[in-house]
Scaffold this motif. Structure first.
Motif, mmCIF file in Angstrom:
data_model
loop_
_atom_site.group_PDB
_atom_site.id
_atom_site.type_symbol
_atom_site.label_atom_id
_atom_site.label_comp_id
_atom_site.label_asym_id
_atom_site.label_seq_id
_atom_site.Cartn_x
_atom_site.Cartn_y
_atom_site.Cartn_z
ATOM 1 N N LEU A 11 39.935 -6.702 -33.711
ATOM 2 C CA LEU A 11 38.579 -7.210 -33.946
ATOM 3 C C LEU A 11 37.753 -7.218 -32.657
ATOM 4 O O LEU A 11 36.571 -6.870 -32.672
ATOM 5 C CB LEU A 11 38.642 -8.608 -34.555
ATOM 6 C CG LEU A 11 39.121 -8.652 -36.004
ATOM 7 C CD1 LEU A 11 39.411 -10.088 -36.420
ATOM 8 C CD2 LEU A 11 38.091 -8.017 -36.932
ATOM 9 N N ALA A 16 33.805 -7.740 -31.911
ATOM 10 C CA ALA A 16 33.772 -9.200 -32.076
ATOM 11 C C ALA A 16 33.963 -9.869 -30.711
ATOM 12 O O ALA A 16 34.496 -9.268 -29.776
ATOM 13 C CB ALA A 16 34.875 -9.646 -33.026
ATOM 14 N N SER A 35 33.891 -14.289 -33.322
ATOM 15 C CA SER A 35 32.518 -14.217 -33.811
ATOM 16 C C SER A 35 32.173 -12.741 -33.935
ATOM 17 O O SER A 35 32.284 -11.991 -32.952
ATOM 18 C CB SER A 35 31.588 -14.919 -32.817
ATOM 19 O OG SER A 35 30.249 -14.791 -33.199
ATOM 20 N N ASP A 36 31.776 -12.311 -35.135
ATOM 21 C CA ASP A 36 31.443 -10.895 -35.307
ATOM 22 C C ASP A 36 30.065 -10.606 -34.703
ATOM 23 O O ASP A 36 29.363 -11.522 -34.274
ATOM 24 C CB ASP A 36 31.566 -10.473 -36.772
ATOM 25 C CG ASP A 36 30.463 -10.970 -37.680
ATOM 26 O OD1 ASP A 36 29.435 -11.496 -37.200
ATOM 27 O OD2 ASP A 36 30.617 -10.834 -38.906
#
Length: 56
Positions: A11, A16, A35-36
């Motif tokens: 990710l 992210a 957190s994207d």
């Protein structure tokens, strides 16, 4: 999930930002969050119950 550290790293590689690092919460329990790029928080959990149900 089977490998929280691999999922967390993937990710981050996809853009992210770390929010909560991979942390052991108990015997076989791990959590993390990111957190994207749109500001959404994504929680990750590695559970010994998941591994037991999907072994073999």
């Amino acid at each position: 999930m089977d490998d929280i550290r691999a999922a967390f790293d993937r990710l981050i590689a996809l853009g992210a930002q770390p929010f909560d690092p991979v942390t052991q919460r108990g015997e076989g329990w791990w959590s993390a969050s990111v957190s994207d790029p749109f500001g959404n928080l994504l929680g990750l959990v590695q559970s010994p119950h998941w591994a037991a149900r999907h072994a073999g």
